[in-house]
Design a protein around this motif. Structure first.
Motif, PDB file in Angstrom:
ATOM      1  N   GLY A   1       0.770  -1.465  -0.043  1.00 46.55           N
ATOM      2  CA  GLY A   1       0.290  -0.305  -0.048  1.00 46.55           C
ATOM      3  C   GLY A   1       0.485   1.015  -0.177  1.00 46.55           C
ATOM      4  O   GLY A   1       0.279   2.343  -0.263  1.00 46.55           O
ATOM      5  N   GLU A   2       1.780   0.919   0.075  1.00 47.55           N
ATOM      6  CA  GLU A   2       3.070   2.523  -0.347  1.00 47.55           C
ATOM      7  C   GLU A   2       4.252   2.279  -1.126  1.00 47.55           C
ATOM      8  O   GLU A   2       4.438   1.384  -1.379  1.00 47.55           O
ATOM      9  N   PRO A   3       4.657   3.130  -2.160  1.00 51.09           N
ATOM     10  CA  PRO A   3       5.310   3.856  -2.543  1.00 51.09           C
ATOM     11  C   PRO A   3       6.627   3.641  -2.835  1.00 51.09           C
ATOM     12  O   PRO A   3       5.979   4.176  -1.743  1.00 51.09           O
ATOM     13  N   HIS A   4       7.697   3.007  -3.034  1.00 48.10           N
ATOM     14  CA  HIS A   4       8.101   3.005  -2.941  1.00 48.10           C
ATOM     15  C   HIS A   4       9.436   3.477  -4.725  1.00 48.10           C
ATOM     16  O   HIS A   4       9.020   2.928  -5.411  1.00 48.10           O
ATOM     17  N   GLU A   5       9.970   4.417  -4.087  1.00 51.07           N
ATOM     18  CA  GLU A   5      10.846   4.657  -4.923  1.00 51.07           C
ATOM     19  C   GLU A   5      11.618   3.894  -5.443  1.00 51.07           C
ATOM     20  O   GLU A   5      13.223   3.821  -4.584  1.00 51.07           O
ATOM     21  N   LEU A   6      12.566   3.579  -6.773  1.00 50.37           N
ATOM     22  CA  LEU A   6      13.446   2.685  -7.244  1.00 50.37           C
ATOM     23  C   LEU A   6      14.412   3.481  -8.194  1.00 50.37           C
ATOM     24  O   LEU A   6      15.910   2.649  -7.511  1.00 50.37           O
ATOM     25  N   HIS A   7      13.430   4.322  -8.294  1.00 47.50           N
ATOM     26  CA  HIS A   7      15.250   5.230  -9.103  1.00 47.50           C
ATOM     27  C   HIS A   7      14.829   6.335  -9.591  1.00 47.50           C
ATOM     28  O   HIS A   7      13.755   6.650  -9.712  1.00 47.50           O
ATOM     29  N   PRO A   8      15.312   7.287  -8.545  1.00 45.37           N
ATOM     30  CA  PRO A   8      15.213   9.017  -9.326  1.00 45.37           C
ATOM     31  C   PRO A   8      15.221   9.015 -10.192  1.00 45.37           C
ATOM     32  O   PRO A   8      15.733   9.372 -10.967  1.00 45.37           O
ATOM     33  N   PRO A   9      14.155  10.188 -10.461  1.00 50.78           N
ATOM     34  CA  PRO A   9      14.033  10.674 -11.757  1.00 50.78           C
ATOM     35  C   PRO A   9      15.332  12.344 -12.109  1.00 50.78           C
ATOM     36  O   PRO A   9      15.698  12.324 -11.135  1.00 50.78           O
ATOM     37  N   SER A  10      15.385  12.024 -12.969  1.00 50.71           N
ATOM     38  CA  SER A  10      16.929  12.906 -13.709  1.00 50.71           C
ATOM     39  C   SER A  10      16.612  14.138 -14.992  1.00 50.71           C
ATOM     40  O   SER A  10      14.642  14.173 -15.150  1.00 50.71           O
ATOM     41  N   LYS A  11      17.343  14.503 -14.548  1.00 49.67           N
ATOM     42  CA  LYS A  11      16.871  15.845 -16.063  1.00 49.67           C
ATOM     43  C   LYS A  11      15.836  14.823 -17.155  1.00 49.67           C
ATOM     44  O   LYS A  11      15.509  15.539 -17.931  1.00 49.67           O
ATOM     45  N   ASP A  12      16.872  14.281 -17.665  1.00 50.62           N
ATOM     46  CA  ASP A  12      16.662  13.660 -18.923  1.00 50.62           C
ATOM     47  C   ASP A  12      16.166  12.109 -18.960  1.00 50.62           C
ATOM     48  O   ASP A  12      15.121  11.728 -20.116  1.00 50.62           O
ATOM     49  N   GLN A  13      15.893  11.365 -17.275  1.00 53.30           N
ATOM     50  CA  GLN A  13      14.823  10.287 -17.476  1.00 53.30           C
ATOM     51  C   GLN A  13      13.692  10.548 -16.351  1.00 53.30           C
ATOM     52  O   GLN A  13      13.930  11.389 -15.361  1.00 53.30           O
TER      53      GLN A  13
END
Length: 205
Positions: free
Chosen positions: A161-173
């Motif tokens: 029930g909770e979001p988990h960030e695997l890869h943080p966003p970047s400028k191009d991705q």
């Protein structure tokens, strides 16, 4: 006396030419190939006998090898003189509506023999897969499976029930976020339609 001397010189010259001609003929092959033949020679035994008789008049021991697909016959004679006479007699002769052409042919010799020799007994290195393992080859034991305990702990720590960030966003991705389903949730039981992920805007060129 001068007349007699000229006659002797002409006789010697003729004998020399005859001798040179005999030497030249003896150097010729003893086989000829007759081409552009009628199919009747290959299909009819009677026509074949008539055809062979033209060459057997020159050499009773002549042998014949027929190549129907090429409309050719190879004739082997006992001497080169007989082969030369047969060529002069049959070359460019009209026979059964076709113009026969005769050519001298040389026997084919491979090495010191007229027959094909077996290949050399050498080891073949280009066989795939190999018939047997190479010398000195030993089987290797399989490696033990690697257990990544850090990965197991990270998966176990994911709370449903909770979001988990695997890869943080970047400028191009973009970033990658995983939402863990709650326990007992299988499929879309509530009937709520999930919206599809919007495609990025396409640039027209």
């Amino acid at each position: 006396m001068i007349f007699n001397q000229n006659m002797k010189d002409e006789e010697l010259s003729d004998e020399t030419e005859i001798s040179e001609l005999s030497v030249t003929v003896s150097n010729l092959p003893s086989s000829i190939i007759a081409t552009n033949l009628s199919y009747q020679i290959f299909d009819d035994d009677h026509e074949r006998e008539i055809f062979e008789s033209h060459f057997e008049d020159i050499d009773d021991a002549a042998t014949f090898h027929y190549f129907k697909s090429f409309r050719r016959v190879r004739i082997n004679f006992s001497t080169p003189e007989q082969a030369s006479e047969a060529r002069m007699r049959m070359h460019l002769r009209d026979y059964k509506g076709y113009t026969i052409k005769c050519y001298f042919t040389q026997p084919i010799f491979i090495g010191n023999s007229s027959h094909l020799e077996p290949p050399k007994r050498e080891k073949q290195f280009l066989i795939s897969p190999p018939a047997s393992p190479p010398v000195g080859w030993e089987p290797m034991p399989e490696a033990e499976p690697l257990i990544n305990y850090d990965l197991l702990n990270a998966v176990a720590a994911l709370a449903p029930g909770e979001p988990h960030e695997l890869h943080p966003p970047s400028k191009d991705q973009p970033g990658i976020v995983v939402h863990i389903c709650e326990e007992g949730a299988h499929g879309n039981a509530s009937g709520v339609r999930l919206p599809q992920t919007r495609c990025p805007d396409r640039k027209s060129f």
